[in-house]
Design a protein around this motif. Structure first.
Motif, PDB file in Angstrom:
ATOM      1  N   GLN A   1      -4.009  23.181  18.204  1.00 11.57           N
ATOM      2  CA  GLN A   1      -3.149  23.011  17.041  1.00 11.57           C
ATOM      3  C   GLN A   1      -3.487  24.050  15.982  1.00 11.57           C
ATOM      4  N   ASP A   2      -2.466  24.709  15.464  1.00 13.56           N
ATOM      5  CA  ASP A   2      -2.695  25.635  14.360  1.00 13.56           C
ATOM      6  C   ASP A   2      -3.249  24.860  13.174  1.00 13.56           C
ATOM      7  N   GLN A   3      -4.357  25.322  12.627  1.00  7.23           N
ATOM      8  CA  GLN A   3      -4.955  24.622  11.496  1.00  7.23           C
ATOM      9  C   GLN A   3      -4.290  24.989  10.180  1.00  7.23           C
ATOM     10  N   LYS A   4      -3.563  26.092  10.187  1.00 11.19           N
ATOM     11  CA  LYS A   4      -2.853  26.490   8.974  1.00 11.19           C
ATOM     12  C   LYS A   4      -1.372  26.195   9.118  1.00 11.19           C
ATOM     13  N   PRO A   5      -0.742  25.690   8.059  1.00  8.68           N
ATOM     14  CA  PRO A   5       0.707  25.451   8.122  1.00  8.68           C
ATOM     15  C   PRO A   5       1.461  26.745   8.370  1.00  8.68           C
ATOM     16  N   LYS A   6       2.607  26.624   9.048  1.00  2.00           N
ATOM     17  CA  LYS A   6       3.456  27.788   9.267  1.00  2.00           C
ATOM     18  C   LYS A   6       4.154  28.177   7.975  1.00  2.00           C
TER      19      LYS A   6
ATOM     20  N   SER B   1       0.838  -1.203   0.000  1.00  2.00           N
ATOM     21  CA  SER B   1       0.000   0.000   0.000  1.00  2.00           C
ATOM     22  C   SER B   1       0.870   1.249   0.000  1.00  2.00           C
ATOM     23  N   GLN B   2       0.463   2.245  -0.776  1.00  2.00           N
ATOM     24  CA  GLN B   2       1.164   3.520  -0.788  1.00  2.00           C
ATOM     25  C   GLN B   2       0.273   4.615  -1.367  1.00  2.00           C
ATOM     26  N   PHE B   3       0.692   5.873  -1.177  1.00  2.00           N
ATOM     27  CA  PHE B   3      -0.075   7.005  -1.694  1.00  2.00           C
ATOM     28  C   PHE B   3      -0.164   6.933  -3.218  1.00  2.00           C
ATOM     29  N   ARG B   4      -1.364   7.245  -3.745  1.00  2.00           N
ATOM     30  CA  ARG B   4      -1.475   7.366  -5.197  1.00  2.00           C
ATOM     31  C   ARG B   4      -1.027   8.744  -5.649  1.00  2.00           C
ATOM     32  N   VAL B   5      -1.408   9.761  -4.882  1.00  2.00           N
ATOM     33  CA  VAL B   5      -1.003  11.145  -5.152  1.00  2.00           C
ATOM     34  C   VAL B   5      -0.588  11.767  -3.825  1.00  2.00           C
ATOM     35  N   HIS B   6      -0.008  12.955  -3.894  1.00  2.00           N
ATOM     36  CA  HIS B   6       0.353  13.649  -2.662  1.00  2.00           C
ATOM     37  C   HIS B   6      -0.891  13.932  -1.821  1.00  2.00           C
ATOM     38  N   PRO B   7      -0.816  13.688  -0.514  1.00  2.00           N
ATOM     39  CA  PRO B   7      -1.970  14.007   0.345  1.00  2.00           C
ATOM     40  C   PRO B   7      -2.193  15.514   0.418  1.00  2.00           C
ATOM     41  N   ARG B   8      -3.444  15.906   0.606  1.00  2.00           N
ATOM     42  CA  ARG B   8      -3.814  17.326   0.719  1.00  2.00           C
ATOM     43  C   ARG B   8      -4.408  17.571   2.094  1.00  2.00           C
ATOM     44  N   TYR B   9      -4.066  18.725   2.674  1.00  2.00           N
ATOM     45  CA  TYR B   9      -4.529  19.044   4.017  1.00  2.00           C
ATOM     46  C   TYR B   9      -5.654  20.065   3.955  1.00  2.00           C
ATOM     47  N   ASP B  10      -6.769  19.761   4.631  1.00  2.00           N
ATOM     48  CA  ASP B  10      -7.913  20.650   4.740  1.00  2.00           C
ATOM     49  C   ASP B  10      -7.825  21.365   6.082  1.00  2.00           C
ATOM     50  N   GLY B  11      -7.360  22.616   6.055  1.00  2.00           N
ATOM     51  CA  GLY B  11      -7.143  23.353   7.291  1.00  2.00           C
ATOM     52  C   GLY B  11      -8.417  23.631   8.054  1.00  2.00           C
TER      53      GLY B  11
END
Length: 591
Positions: free
Chosen positions: A585-590, A270-280
């Motif tokens: 936790q900050d929901q937005k990436p730094k 098993s592995q990622f098909r595409v890059h994961p996306r983060y929903d802030g």
């Protein structure tokens, strides 16, 4: 005069409790030696810190401490942590009063260990102290009663209908994992076992067909360098007749068995098909996983990357490499020396992988084996290295106690103690060093600490298991202080003009930085928000591992068996604290 170690420990601990309660800087200062150490594991902040020196410790504590933040400081009643006089590990003649202690925090329970040394005035002050968050107050009990709401390292007692409960749990995890761990090595599996104990839905995905294949694909003579107690898996001790140094295949099978005995939910192939996306906004990831050719969408709140500290094989750019008509391979591709009986082999590099491969080739009957060493290498014997490890990990001591004793020696302190014991190391290795010098090998400063070097540099050392003797008698030839100038059709030419014929060239030249494969796995959009991962920060803590990395909901887990076993707990506690609302936790990436 006989020391009353109990009284010494109690008096110091009472003063510590008063100092933490009052925040009095002068009292804190009086507790530590001028060159004392403090390690903080999630106590004064939700991060890892190592503080060196009395003045820095006083400033750190004073800036972090709130009134009544740490209370009920008391001796630990664990028998193995009672006050006693012990030799400080790696030191020659330094003894300390060592003891464990407990304390309370507003949100949880704390555990610590102190080593007190007598100063010139006869007063016992702290040489090294560790404070750890040991548990959280608001942990929920499992409905089945199979999982403890506490994080103590005890054996779980199974309840009834275990198989049915495991099936129901696995179904919940596969439908909606709260945590997705990428990588089924020891770091990922031990973290998963921690999550399971807290009823946190955790799914592990592994790209290989079987758990343990990352070990099975390495050269067959491989054994672990530390003795078995040090690399014991969390919650699962080895049988009494287990080999002292675990061979490759036994370890691979043990990891595979660990998944079953710990009832972990693992998807192989098993592995990622595409890059994961983060929903802030939702605080969740959008992940597409391909498992045995079938795509599944998952929405975990946290992703833990546990793909190891070794990244892509690194082969430097060498002039005219394409002209070479023999065989080329990186050390990671080496599967044993038997196919190269009667062949001329050159191994570029002089670290742990290089000497293991050279020795394997010699024993497999290669016609010649030459190691190319560009710069000096730190060498200690495996037995000498494990003397200290065995002292710190006795067979009859609870593993969590041994782990606490080692974590109370942060990497920079281990390095300092190794430098101080340089002469003793040289004396113990006289025969080994003589053999190496006889063979033309360049030895680095005997004050180097291989364990710390593993994390700081990922190389430049080896633990000797007989390779030095092969160098000394000429069966492994060494070209030291030289680099590769260029390749020819039949071999390579070194920087001093020496020509080495070769049928096979092995590049024991290490690996690329961890960031490169992580960027391929997660994508540049995610990784641009991630700080350094791997190597040490300015305090001597490992960058980005088992601690915040800069991107919400993203964590990295890697290290040797001890490091992953111990620090998987702070990782799980941080994620559980976020789930319980103890940490915002900050929901937005730094940026």
């Amino acid at each position: 005069m006989t020391l009353d170690v109990g009284l010494i420990a109690s008096n110091w601990l009472s003063a510590l409790g008063s100092a933490l309660h009052s925040g009095d800087r002068s009292v804190v200062a009086a507790l530590f030696l001028p060159d004392g150490w403090l390690r903080d594991v999630l106590v004064f902040s939700w991060d890892l810190h190592t503080i060196d020196g009395r003045d820095s410790i006083v400033t750190y504590v004073a800036n972090s401490l709130k009134e009544d933040y740490i209370t009920n400081v008391r001796l630990d009643d664990t028998p193995e942590l009672e006050p006693r006089l012990r030799k400080v590990p790696l030191s020659q003649d330094m003894f300390s009063v060592e003891f464990g202690f407990r304390f309370e925090l507003p949100h949880g329970h704390g555990r610590g260990l102190a080593r007190l040394v007598q100063d010139q005035e006869g007063t016992f002050r702290a040489f090294a102290v560790v404070l750890t968050l040991h548990d959280l107050h608001r942990l929920e009990d499992s409905e089945s009663g199979r999982l403890s709401s506490r994080m103590d390292d005890v054996t779980v007692v199974s309840g009834n209908h275990v198989e049915r409960e495991d099936a129901e749990w696995a179904s919940q995890v596969e439908k909606d994992p709260y945590v997705l761990i990428v990588g089924g090595g020891h770091s990922g599996l031990e973290a998963a076992a921690r999550f399971k104990r807290l009823n946190i839905r955790c799914l592990v995905i592994e790209k290989n067909a079987r758990i343990g294949d990352n070990w099975r694909m390495r050269h067959p003579s491989l054994t672990l360098e530390s003795f078995r107690r040090h690399h014991t898996l969390l919650y699962q001790p080895f049988p009494a007749d287990w080999p002292e140094y675990t061979p490759r295949d036994e370890l691979a099978d043990w990891l595979e068995e660990y998944v079953c005995t710990q009832s972990l939910v693992v998807w192989t192939d098993s592995q990622f098909r595409v890059h994961p996306r983060y929903d802030g906004r939702a605080g969740r990831w959008d992940v597409r996983v391909v498992r045995a050719g079938v795509e599944t969408r998952l929405r975990p709140s946290h992703i833990v990357i546990a793909t190891g500290m070794l990244s892509h094989p690194l082969i430097p750019a060498f002039a005219d490499l394409e002209q070479f008509q023999g065989r080329l391979m990186h050390s990671s591709e080496f599967r044993g020396g038997s196919p190269f009986t009667g062949k001329q082999v050159v191994v570029i590099g002089a670290g742990d992988s290089s000497i293991d491969i050279c020795a394997d080739l010699v024993h497999s009957g290669a016609q010649s084996v030459t190691m190319v060493q560009r710069s000096a290498t730190c060498v200690v014997t495996r037995d000498n290295f494990n003397v200290v490890i065995k002292e710190m990990f006795p067979e009859d001591e609870p593993l969590d106690v041994s782990d606490l004793r080692l974590v109370a020696l942060p990497f920079p302190l281990l390095e300092k103690l190794s430098v101080a014991s340089r002469q003793a190391t040289m004396d113990a290795h006289k025969e080994i060093f003589d053999n190496l010098r006889k063979g033309g090998f360049s030895i680095a400063d005997a004050g180097g600490n291989p364990y710390a070097m593993h994390f700081r540099r990922q190389g430049a050392f080896w633990l000797d298991k007989g390779g030095a003797a092969l160098v000394g008698d000429g069966r492994i030839k060494v070209e030291s202080g030289k680099s590769v100038e260029r390749f020819t059709k039949t071999g390579l030419i070194l920087s001093d003009g020496t020509e080495l014929p070769a049928d096979l060239v092995v590049f024991a030249t290490g690996y690329t930085p961890m960031r490169e494969p992580n960027t391929e796995l997660l994508g540049p959009e995610v990784m641009k928000h991630v700080g350094p991962v791997g190597g040490m920060d300015e305090e001597g803590e490992l960058n980005g591992l088992f601690r915040p990395c800069g991107h919400p909901g993203l964590w990295f887990a890697a290290g040797d068996f001890f490091y992953s076993r111990f620090f998987s707990k702070p990782l799980v506690l941080q994620i559980k604290a976020i789930e319980l609302g103890l940490v915002q936790q900050d929901q937005k990436p730094k940026e």
